[in-house]
Scaffold this motif. Structure first.
Motif, PDB file in Angstrom:
ATOM      1  N   UNK A   1      32.430  30.382  48.478  1.00 14.44           N
ATOM      2  CA  UNK A   1      33.237  30.898  49.682  1.00 14.44           C
ATOM      3  C   UNK A   1      33.989  32.171  49.429  1.00 14.44           C
ATOM      4  N   UNK A   2      34.632  32.112  48.174  1.00 16.45           N
ATOM      5  CA  UNK A   2      35.276  33.177  47.439  1.00 16.45           C
ATOM      6  C   UNK A   2      34.580  34.481  47.523  1.00 16.45           C
TER       7      UNK A   2
ATOM      8  N   UNK B   1      31.621  35.086  49.016  1.00 17.80           N
ATOM      9  CA  UNK B   1      31.186  35.531  50.358  1.00 17.80           C
ATOM     10  C   UNK B   1      32.183  36.564  51.024  1.00 17.80           C
ATOM     11  N   UNK B   2      33.386  35.833  50.953  1.00 20.71           N
ATOM     12  CA  UNK B   2      34.682  36.592  51.884  1.00 20.71           C
ATOM     13  C   UNK B   2      35.022  37.912  50.973  1.00 20.71           C
ATOM     14  N   UNK B   3      34.730  37.742  49.709  1.00 19.26           N
ATOM     15  CA  UNK B   3      35.083  39.117  48.941  1.00 19.26           C
ATOM     16  C   UNK B   3      34.063  40.114  49.203  1.00 19.26           C
ATOM     17  N   UNK B   4      32.639  39.632  49.231  1.00 24.91           N
ATOM     18  CA  UNK B   4      31.825  40.535  49.472  1.00 24.91           C
ATOM     19  C   UNK B   4      31.955  41.172  50.846  1.00 24.91           C
TER      20      UNK B   4
ATOM     21  N   UNK C   1      42.705  39.549  52.773  1.00 24.44           N
ATOM     22  CA  UNK C   1      43.784  38.632  52.899  1.00 24.44           C
ATOM     23  C   UNK C   1      43.292  37.241  52.788  1.00 24.44           C
ATOM     24  N   UNK C   2      42.242  37.016  53.699  1.00 22.37           N
ATOM     25  CA  UNK C   2      41.637  35.693  53.551  1.00 22.37           C
ATOM     26  C   UNK C   2      41.200  35.189  52.353  1.00 22.37           C
ATOM     27  N   UNK C   3      40.399  36.413  51.332  1.00 20.41           N
ATOM     28  CA  UNK C   3      39.997  35.984  50.142  1.00 20.41           C
ATOM     29  C   UNK C   3      41.059  35.304  49.226  1.00 20.41           C
TER      30      UNK C   3
ATOM     31  N   UNK D   1      38.358  25.803  41.363  1.00 25.14           N
ATOM     32  CA  UNK D   1      37.678  26.570  40.454  1.00 25.14           C
ATOM     33  C   UNK D   1      37.287  28.146  41.209  1.00 25.14           C
ATOM     34  N   UNK D   2      38.610  29.042  41.191  1.00 27.37           N
ATOM     35  CA  UNK D   2      38.243  30.124  41.868  1.00 27.37           C
ATOM     36  C   UNK D   2      37.416  31.439  41.376  1.00 27.37           C
ATOM     37  N   UNK D   3      36.835  32.013  41.787  1.00 29.24           N
ATOM     38  CA  UNK D   3      36.157  33.337  41.442  1.00 29.24           C
ATOM     39  C   UNK D   3      37.016  34.222  40.686  1.00 29.24           C
ATOM     40  N   UNK D   4      38.457  34.432  41.308  1.00 31.59           N
ATOM     41  CA  UNK D   4      39.627  35.058  40.896  1.00 31.59           C
ATOM     42  C   UNK D   4      40.886  34.173  40.749  1.00 31.59           C
TER      43      UNK D   4
END
Length: 505
Positions: free
Chosen positions: A204-205, A207-210, A244-246, A255-258
């Motif tokens: 999810x993270x 996709x949102x970051x991209x 902001x959503x990211x 376990x976040x991407x960032x």
């Protein structure tokens, strides 16, 4: 001593020197050729900035994912995979027949950006349990960054010279061959460190970051085409909303991407902010430097009027100063402190670029300004990944070092896009229009002002870091200093770190 030198040359760091040397070639080789590539593709000089914008955007997306995968399944495996992708795209770049395909191949080649954080993580994994591990990580990082800068010097000189001797496709095949060689070096010379964090990828993270990064750069791209239209405002607003959503998504992910909490550490967030701002100059300004050097002053009244060969000497002098800055980093940080060196380096970058605004009329003066900026840039290239690794928990070293590269590439991507817009302002829109294809002088001044200004902001941010930060592997919580600073390097530990023995940490 001779025995130690043999182990150093044949050990893990010796193999990683080959990888980072190749990375340096990729970063320096094409720069003197950008004007030739623009003429070959029939595009405006300012449009070569879109190469970097596309590559840096892709890098910003894939680096956190690959860094996370490195922590999860092994840094060596991800390093090999990224080498394969970079090799294939480099060969495709040599034979791309059109501007869209060239941009695509150039963008995919950006997988090489993850090599440095992965290599630093490999070194850190071997040094973590040794006495004076933080200092050993800094020393290893300094060596491979020195190799990176040496490769960039070699690449700039070789690209400039070969560009006047060989057909373009043959000239562009040289770095592709070097990436292929580096792949086999890693396959046979770099053992698996065994470090694993486990976990999963934050889909999810990612996709949102991209989507957020695509919206922001897409908005900047529309400025180039339509000016500040309502579509630009809408795209930029969408991009900011997605970022902001990211942050919200990452805070709610196990376990976040960032890791947002990692970013909030007092020793981490100034480093990440500095990396972002540093990317503006070290990644975004290389194209403008090359095209300014190639611009004919007899035609437009500014520029240096250099050939690809003589431009390679200018680029080589700049990158040589980066090498010197990288080599001086470990010595200076031992004498003073890593924090003080980071601050001083940022001010050097600012001074070099701001001096170009009034002083750009001769090759000697431009080279002098770039050497000043290069000394600071080299120290920052060496310092930022090592500082992030020292400030992060052991299981997040690749994420932390990857974040320095991710944010640096984000800064570079946005800068490349903004610089393309600035340089084309008031200039001819196409190479075939019968008008000058040079960037505007006001555009170049804007580039230098932005590079200098962002470096000053980075230096100010670094004053917020605790004074004794980055001097040991002890975590630095807010308001709490490490228990002790590291002492002098231990020769025995150096031998253990740089030996190729798979039984080492």
């Amino acid at each position: 001593m001779a025995s130690m030198n043999v182990k150093l040359a044949g050990g893990v760091v010796g193999a990683l020197v080959v990888v980072e040397g190749t990375s340096g070639v990729l970063q320096g080789y094409y720069t003197p050729l950008l004007t030739d590539i623009a003429r070959h593709l029939g595009i405006h000089d300012a449009d070569v900035n879109w190469f970097e914008a596309a590559q840096l955007l892709l890098s910003a997306i894939v680096v956190p994912v690959l860094a996370r995968l490195g922590d999860m399944i092994g840094h060596r495996k991800i390093l090999i995979a990224s080498l394969v992708v970079t090799a294939l795209s480099s060969w495709a770049l040599a034979f791309a027949p059109s501007f869209p395909l060239f941009v695509l191949a150039w963008a995919i080649q950006g997988f090489y950006v993850v090599w440095l954080p992965l290599n630093v993580a490999i070194i850190h994994s071997r040094a973590r349990d040794m006495e004076n591990g933080a200092a050993l990580t800094r020393r290893g990082a300094g060596i491979i960054v020195a190799a990176l800068q040496a490769g960039a010097i070699l690449g700039a000189l070789a690209g400039g010279q070969l560009g006047g001797m060989l057909p373009l496709w043959a000239t562009l095949s040289v770095p592709a061959a070097m990436v292929t060689i580096a792949l086999f070096v890693v396959l046979f010379k770099v053992p698996d460190t065994g470090a694993r964090a486990g976990g999963t990828i934050d889909t999810r993270g990612t996709v949102v970051l991209t989507l957020g990064l695509l919206a922001l750069t897409g908005g900047l791209s529309l400025i180039r085409l339509d000016g500040f239209s309502p579509w630009v405002v809408a795209m930029m607003a969408l991009g900011l909303a997605l970022m902001w959503l990211f942050v919200r998504v990452e805070k709610g992910t196990d376990e976040p991407l960032v890791d947002i909490d990692l970013l909030k550490r007092p020793t981490v967030w100034p480093v990440i902010l500095t990396a972002t701002l540093f990317g503006v100059s070290v990644l975004g300004a290389q194209g403008p430097l090359s095209t300014f050097a190639r611009t004919d002053p007899a035609e437009v009244g500014y520029g240096l009027g250099l050939t690809s060969a003589t431009t390679s000497y200018l680029i080589g002098a700049y990158v040589m100063s980066l090498l010197v800055g990288a080599l001086l980093f470990a010595r200076l940080s031992a004498r003073f402190s890593p924090r003080a060196v980071l601050i001083a380096a940022s001010f050097l970058v600012a001074g070099g670029y701001l001096a170009l605004i009034p002083l750009h009329g001769s090759t000697a003066v431009v080279v002098s300004c770039m050497i000043v900026a290069g000394l600071g840039s080299g120290a920052l290239v060496a310092a930022l990944p090592a500082a992030a690794a020292s400030a992060a928990p052991p299981h997040q070293t690749a994420m932390a070092t990857g974040l320095t590269n991710t944010t640096k590439t984000i800064g570079g991507a946005f800068a490349s896009t903004a610089f393309a817009i600035a340089l084309v302002s008031g200039a001819a829109a196409g190479a075939g229009a019968g008008e000058s294809t040079a960037g505007t002088l006001s555009g170049y001044i804007t580039v230098w002002a932005i590079c200098g200004g962002t470096a000053i902001v980075a230096a100010i941010a670094l004053f917020a870091v605790p004074k004794v930060a980055f001097t040991s592997n002890v975590e630095v919580e807010e308001g709490v200093a490490p228990l002790e600073a590291v002492g002098p390097d231990v020769v025995a530990s150096r031998v253990d770190l740089f030996d190729g023995d798979e039984g080492r940490a």
